[in-house]
Design a protein around this motif. Structure first.
Motif, PDB file in Angstrom:
ATOM      1  N   ILE A 123     -45.010  61.595 -75.841  1.00 11.69           N
ATOM      2  CA  ILE A 123     -44.526  62.970 -75.675  1.00 11.69           C
ATOM      3  C   ILE A 123     -44.405  63.562 -77.074  1.00 11.69           C
ATOM      4  O   ILE A 123     -43.869  62.909 -77.982  1.00 11.69           O
ATOM      5  CB  ILE A 123     -43.148  62.979 -74.976  1.00 11.69           C
ATOM      6  CG1 ILE A 123     -43.295  62.521 -73.525  1.00 11.69           C
ATOM      7  CG2 ILE A 123     -42.496  64.356 -75.059  1.00 11.69           C
ATOM      8  CD1 ILE A 123     -41.997  62.460 -72.750  1.00 11.69           C
ATOM      9  N   CYS A 165     -32.504  60.824 -67.801  1.00 11.78           N
ATOM     10  CA  CYS A 165     -33.824  60.180 -67.888  1.00 11.78           C
ATOM     11  C   CYS A 165     -33.798  58.953 -66.962  1.00 11.78           C
ATOM     12  O   CYS A 165     -32.957  58.072 -67.117  1.00 11.78           O
ATOM     13  CB  CYS A 165     -34.096  59.753 -69.334  1.00 11.78           C
ATOM     14  SG  CYS A 165     -35.521  58.669 -69.491  1.00 11.78           S
ATOM     15  N   PRO A 166     -34.716  58.891 -65.999  1.00 11.75           N
ATOM     16  CA  PRO A 166     -34.614  57.822 -64.989  1.00 11.75           C
ATOM     17  C   PRO A 166     -34.770  56.426 -65.551  1.00 11.75           C
ATOM     18  O   PRO A 166     -34.272  55.459 -64.965  1.00 11.75           O
ATOM     19  CB  PRO A 166     -35.738  58.160 -63.997  1.00 11.75           C
ATOM     20  CG  PRO A 166     -36.663  59.061 -64.727  1.00 11.75           C
ATOM     21  CD  PRO A 166     -35.839  59.800 -65.730  1.00 11.75           C
ATOM     22  N   THR A 167     -35.448  56.286 -66.693  1.00 11.63           N
ATOM     23  CA  THR A 167     -35.626  54.934 -67.236  1.00 11.63           C
ATOM     24  C   THR A 167     -34.735  54.694 -68.461  1.00 11.63           C
ATOM     25  O   THR A 167     -34.848  53.660 -69.112  1.00 11.63           O
ATOM     26  CB  THR A 167     -37.100  54.695 -67.631  1.00 11.63           C
ATOM     27  OG1 THR A 167     -37.477  55.694 -68.578  1.00 11.63           O
ATOM     28  CG2 THR A 167     -38.015  54.767 -66.441  1.00 11.63           C
ATOM     29  N   CYS A 169     -34.842  55.885 -71.397  1.00 14.04           N
ATOM     30  CA  CYS A 169     -35.630  55.550 -72.580  1.00 14.04           C
ATOM     31  C   CYS A 169     -35.459  56.597 -73.685  1.00 14.04           C
ATOM     32  O   CYS A 169     -36.246  56.630 -74.624  1.00 14.04           O
ATOM     33  CB  CYS A 169     -37.099  55.379 -72.202  1.00 14.04           C
ATOM     34  SG  CYS A 169     -37.910  56.908 -71.739  1.00 14.04           S
ATOM     35  N   MET A 170     -34.421  57.445 -73.568  1.00 18.03           N
ATOM     36  CA  MET A 170     -34.215  58.470 -74.597  1.00 18.03           C
ATOM     37  C   MET A 170     -32.864  58.286 -75.266  1.00 18.03           C
ATOM     38  O   MET A 170     -31.907  57.824 -74.635  1.00 18.03           O
ATOM     39  CB  MET A 170     -34.187  59.873 -73.970  1.00 18.03           C
ATOM     40  CG  MET A 170     -35.309  60.175 -73.053  1.00 18.03           C
ATOM     41  SD  MET A 170     -35.183  61.868 -72.460  1.00 18.03           S
ATOM     42  CE  MET A 170     -35.918  62.746 -73.803  1.00 18.03           C
ATOM     43  N   ILE A 179     -37.579  58.853 -78.281  1.00 19.99           N
ATOM     44  CA  ILE A 179     -38.102  58.476 -76.957  1.00 19.99           C
ATOM     45  C   ILE A 179     -38.875  57.176 -77.098  1.00 19.99           C
ATOM     46  O   ILE A 179     -39.762  57.049 -77.950  1.00 19.99           O
ATOM     47  CB  ILE A 179     -39.051  59.569 -76.373  1.00 19.99           C
ATOM     48  CG1 ILE A 179     -38.312  60.897 -76.204  1.00 19.99           C
ATOM     49  CG2 ILE A 179     -39.621  59.117 -75.030  1.00 19.99           C
ATOM     50  CD1 ILE A 179     -39.184  62.040 -75.681  1.00 19.99           C
ATOM     51  N   CYS A 184     -41.317  55.339 -70.702  1.00 20.43           N
ATOM     52  CA  CYS A 184     -41.263  56.662 -70.064  1.00 20.43           C
ATOM     53  C   CYS A 184     -42.172  56.648 -68.831  1.00 20.43           C
ATOM     54  O   CYS A 184     -43.316  56.211 -68.915  1.00 20.43           O
ATOM     55  CB  CYS A 184     -41.738  57.708 -71.068  1.00 20.43           C
ATOM     56  SG  CYS A 184     -42.186  59.279 -70.340  1.00 20.43           S
ATOM     57  N   THR A 185     -41.653  57.109 -67.706  1.00 21.35           N
ATOM     58  CA  THR A 185     -42.486  57.135 -66.489  1.00 21.35           C
ATOM     59  C   THR A 185     -43.128  58.503 -66.269  1.00 21.35           C
ATOM     60  O   THR A 185     -43.630  58.783 -65.191  1.00 21.35           O
ATOM     61  CB  THR A 185     -41.675  56.778 -65.228  1.00 21.35           C
ATOM     62  OG1 THR A 185     -40.530  57.618 -65.227  1.00 21.35           O
ATOM     63  CG2 THR A 185     -41.274  55.341 -65.189  1.00 21.35           C
ATOM     64  N   ARG A 186     -43.083  59.356 -67.258  1.00 24.70           N
ATOM     65  CA  ARG A 186     -43.673  60.709 -67.166  1.00 24.70           C
ATOM     66  C   ARG A 186     -43.082  61.498 -65.998  1.00 24.70           C
ATOM     67  O   ARG A 186     -43.818  62.122 -65.225  1.00 24.70           O
ATOM     68  CB  ARG A 186     -45.203  60.639 -66.984  1.00 24.70           C
ATOM     69  CG  ARG A 186     -45.963  60.308 -68.246  1.00 24.70           C
ATOM     70  CD  ARG A 186     -46.126  58.840 -68.430  1.00 24.70           C
ATOM     71  NE  ARG A 186     -47.028  58.509 -69.519  1.00 24.70           N
ATOM     72  CZ  ARG A 186     -46.658  57.870 -70.618  1.00 24.70           C
ATOM     73  NH1 ARG A 186     -45.419  57.484 -70.803  1.00 24.70           N
ATOM     74  NH2 ARG A 186     -47.546  57.589 -71.550  1.00 24.70           N
ATOM     75  N   CYS A 187     -41.767  61.450 -65.861  1.00 26.55           N
ATOM     76  CA  CYS A 187     -41.146  62.156 -64.730  1.00 26.55           C
ATOM     77  C   CYS A 187     -41.078  63.658 -64.975  1.00 26.55           C
ATOM     78  O   CYS A 187     -40.835  64.424 -64.059  1.00 26.55           O
ATOM     79  CB  CYS A 187     -39.753  61.605 -64.460  1.00 26.55           C
ATOM     80  SG  CYS A 187     -38.520  62.251 -65.608  1.00 26.55           S
ATOM     81  N   MET A 188     -41.231  64.110 -66.207  1.00 24.21           N
ATOM     82  CA  MET A 188     -41.236  65.515 -66.619  1.00 24.21           C
ATOM     83  C   MET A 188     -39.849  66.114 -66.819  1.00 24.21           C
ATOM     84  O   MET A 188     -39.722  67.254 -67.267  1.00 24.21           O
ATOM     85  CB  MET A 188     -42.014  66.425 -65.642  1.00 24.21           C
ATOM     86  CG  MET A 188     -43.474  66.158 -65.502  1.00 24.21           C
ATOM     87  SD  MET A 188     -44.433  66.456 -66.994  1.00 24.21           S
ATOM     88  CE  MET A 188     -44.385  68.227 -67.168  1.00 24.21           C
ATOM     89  N   HIS A 189     -38.776  65.390 -66.496  1.00 21.30           N
ATOM     90  CA  HIS A 189     -37.456  66.019 -66.562  1.00 21.30           C
ATOM     91  C   HIS A 189     -37.144  66.604 -67.940  1.00 21.30           C
ATOM     92  O   HIS A 189     -36.797  67.775 -68.074  1.00 21.30           O
ATOM     93  CB  HIS A 189     -36.353  65.034 -66.147  1.00 21.30           C
ATOM     94  CG  HIS A 189     -34.993  65.603 -66.377  1.00 21.30           C
ATOM     95  ND1 HIS A 189     -34.511  66.650 -65.615  1.00 21.30           N
ATOM     96  CD2 HIS A 189     -34.047  65.343 -67.313  1.00 21.30           C
ATOM     97  CE1 HIS A 189     -33.322  67.000 -66.074  1.00 21.30           C
ATOM     98  NE2 HIS A 189     -33.005  66.229 -67.095  1.00 21.30           N
ATOM     99  N   CYS A 190     -37.287  65.778 -68.984  1.00 19.56           N
ATOM    100  CA  CYS A 190     -36.907  66.262 -70.317  1.00 19.56           C
ATOM    101  C   CYS A 190     -37.781  67.434 -70.760  1.00 19.56           C
ATOM    102  O   CYS A 190     -37.302  68.385 -71.387  1.00 19.56           O
ATOM    103  CB  CYS A 190     -36.969  65.118 -71.328  1.00 19.56           C
ATOM    104  SG  CYS A 190     -38.596  64.345 -71.465  1.00 19.56           S
TER     105      CYS A 190
HETATM  106  S1  SF4 Z   1     -40.482  62.307 -69.031  1.00 19.87           S
HETATM  107 FE1  SF4 Z   1     -38.801  61.461 -67.796  1.00 19.87          FE
HETATM  108  S2  SF4 Z   1     -38.946  59.243 -68.115  1.00 19.87           S
HETATM  109 FE2  SF4 Z   1     -40.094  60.222 -69.779  1.00 19.87          FE
HETATM  110  S3  SF4 Z   1     -38.624  60.455 -71.469  1.00 19.87           S
HETATM  111 FE3  SF4 Z   1     -38.596  62.372 -70.289  1.00 19.87          FE
HETATM  112  S4  SF4 Z   1     -36.910  62.127 -68.823  1.00 19.87           S
HETATM  113 FE4  SF4 Z   1     -37.434  60.069 -69.595  1.00 19.87          FE
END
Ligand code: SF4
Ligand code: SF4
Length: 272
Positions: A123, A165-167, A169-170, A179, A184-190
């Motif tokens: 990212i 962050c679901p994993t 990792c931040m 990060i 990172c599972t690429r969830c897009m939240h951040c």
């Molecule tokens: S995209 Fe999701 S899993 Fe990846 S760093 Fe952001 S919040 Fe965490």
């Protein structure tokens, strides 16, 4: 219609704007001809064929899009005209294309084969912009200004980003955002919360998931990940993607029972 079929129609059904029901097999080609040639209508069937593919607006409007969803949707629609118009499958089959894991067309839940944009590298972080969010600079509203009609209190990067962050990792150390991209599972939240500070990676492509369906009897089934990453390359006519599609079709057409969706076959025989 009285002349060709039973006269029954179904308006704005889930499979089309006007659905004609109840004609007889010998009348089918006649009906096709009348509607397409005499009345100049666009005609789709709701038979055991490839259904009209759909996609999010992708790179035409959205900076999150990891590939050109409209281009591949258009290409595959032309490429698979035969599969769209001649019902040769065990049951219906749907493609949907989402440019990123936000999944605006819900491909993960609503298509037998779902193409979701993703990236391989890291990212991209603009640390100055992260600090602007933390400082509540008005030019950097959280969530790109969505929901701003209410006072949500001061922006708290830990509460609103890193802790969600679901994993996990931040990390925010007070000055810099870290990060651990491998987790990172690429969830897009951040990225959704701080779009001016975080961007999708540069090495983009898509993941392919298979087997989702939204059935009436059995309950919803989400897609399962088949290919974690594949490049989306129009220059070779999406060769790596069409190869996966056609292998899946071969297996499904060989093994599925009549009216068995891909997801049901996977449940019955397992992922091979
Ligand atoms: S995209 Fe999701 S899993 Fe990846 S760093 Fe952001 S919040 Fe965490
Ligand atoms: S799925 Fe992603 S790329 Fe497509 S419109 Fe939604 S946010 Fe944008």
């Amino acid at each position: 219609w009285d002349f060709r079929g039973s006269g029954l129609t179904n308006m704005h059904g889930s499979t089309g704007d006007i659905i004609f029901l109840g004609t007889t097999t010998p009348q089918l080609e006649e009906v096709f001809w009348t509607l397409t040639h005499d009345l100049k209508q666009d005609l789709g069937g709701s038979g055991s064929n490839l259904r009209t593919p759909s996609d999010c607006l992708g790179q035409s409007r959205c900076e999150y899009s990891c590939y050109d969803t409209q281009a591949i949707c258009h290409f595959l629609t032309n490429e698979y005209q035969d599969e769209l118009h001649r019902p040769a499958f065990p049951y219906k089959f749907k493609f949907k294309f989402d440019g990123c894991p936000n999944c605006c067309v819900a491909s993960i839940a609503r298509s037998d084969m779902s193409f979701i944009g993703t990236w391989k590298d890291r990212i991209r972080i603009d640390q100055d912009a992260v600090n602007k969010y933390v400082e509540k600079d008005p030019a950097y509203p959280a969530n790109a200004g969505a929901h701003k009609g209410r006072d949500w209190g001061p922006f708290d990067i830990e509460k609103e980003v890193t802790d969600l962050c679901p994993t996990h990792c931040m990390k925010w150390d007070g000055k810099k955002l870290h990060i651990d991209d491998a987790n990172c599972t690429r969830c897009m939240h951040c990225i959704n919360v701080m779009p001016r500070a975080l961007k999708i990676g540069k090495e983009t492509g898509c993941s392919i998931l298979v087997g989702a369906k939204a059935p009436i009897l059995d309950g919803a089934q989400m897609g399962s990940l088949l290919v974690p990453f594949v490049p989306v390359n129009p220059d070779d006519d999406y060769e790596e993607i069409t190869e996966v599609i056609e292998n899946i079709w071969d297996w499904w057409m060989e093994e599925a029972k009549n009216r068995e969706r891909l997801g049901e076959l996977i449940k019955r025989q397992g992922f091979q």
